[in-house]
Design a protein around this motif. Structure first.
Motif: not given
Length: 308
Positions: A31-36, A52-54
């Motif tokens: 779980a966990g989105d580095p972008a967020r 996310r693209k970066d």
């Protein structure tokens, strides 16, 4: 000899590859989105998508895995999401301090194990035998984080002998090294003591006594050299516990090493940094165990590696 080394190197490479792939996939499934995490609070969806693209996390997992290993083949572990720096530079700054702390802790534990284990084997019912058993039991029961806090309360806050955290010189190594050494000392102490007791009952020791050699030379040259073989084996296994203890101690003592860096990377879901730390740590563990295997033939002449 060459075939043995080549086989162990190939085995080590496979283990490191398997660990790297496992960590890569587990991070993507967790779980966990580095972008967020990286984006500002209440950021718009298009801003999060741009992050996310970066980061490259918008691509399929297989494509990310291919890019990761392509970079590793060129010595590039990627850029940190959190610090926006090359991972290899971040690790290069933190790793020497971690290795210094681990080496200091290992030196302390081996010294205590050899001295106390030898004395306890020679005089099992003396003060040395009691001290050896008590220290092994205490080290087995005391977690690194608890013992580290106790050391800080006594020697930093109350007595003010050592720094409570950070790294400002050799004195900063004392408390974390002692805390880490206690985590691997019990096994080393018990193994060395048992091996020394068995060695002292061997025929060649009785022969050395019959020839009138000094007891100190018999114990610390002939007997200790043979008794160190099991100690070396268990030390190779303990390297994993040592690295784990170092990471915990670095967090407790705010020590600027790999452990503190890994904690920051985990909280930020910094995939490249976590992967880089994992690869470097696994490589260190495997190489140390390979070196220990090669040391066997040097320590005990009776051991010979099979030639092809």
């Amino acid at each position: 000899m060459q075939s043995f080394v080549l086989g162990r190197v190939l085995q080590a490479a496979f283990i490191i590859f398997f660990i790297a792939v496992s960590v890569f996939l587990i991070l993507r499934l967790s779980a966990g989105d580095p972008a967020r995490i990286r984006a500002p609070v209440f950021a718009r969806p298009d801003v999060i998508e741009q992050y996310r693209k970066d980061f490259g996390t918008d691509r399929p997992v297989i494509a990310q895995l291919g890019s990761f290993f392509a970079g590793v083949a060129k010595g590039d572990l990627g850029n940190s999401f959190r610090f926006q720096e090359p991972v290899i530079d971040l690790i290069a700054r933190a790793l020497p301090k971690t290795l210094l702390l681990a080496a200091t802790a290992l030196a302390i534990s081996l010294t205590l194990a050899i001295v106390l284990g030898s004395m306890a084997a020679l005089r099992p019912n003396s003060f040395w035998g009691w001290l050896s058993s008590a220290l092994a039991a205490f080290g087995q029961a005391a977690p690194v984080f608890w013992f580290g806090v106790v050391l800080v309360l006594i020697f930093s806050i109350t007595l003010k002998w050592f720094p409570s955290g950070g790294f400002s010189g050799p004195l900063s190594l004392v408390l974390p090294a002692i805390a880490v050494s206690l985590s691997i000392l019990p096994t080393q102490l018990r193994v060395l003591r048992a091996a020394m007791e068995a060695t002292l009952r061997q025929d060649f020791i009785r022969t050395a006594h019959a020839f009138g050699l000094r007891e100190r030379r018999i114990v610390f040259v002939y007997a200790l050299r043979n008794a160190c073989l099991p100690l070396i084996t268990v030390t190779g296994v303990d390297i994993g516990y040592l690295l784990g203890g170092v990471i915990v101690a670095e967090v407790v003592f705010n020590f600027p090493g790999i452990g503190e860096l890994a904690l920051v990377a985990l909280n930020a879901r910094d995939y490249p940094l976590i992967q880089g730390i994992t690869i470097v740590t696994a490589t260190t563990f495997v190489l140390v165990n390979l070196l220990i295997d090669l040391l066997y033939g040097w320590i005990d002449p009776r051991i010979r590696l099979e030639q092809p």
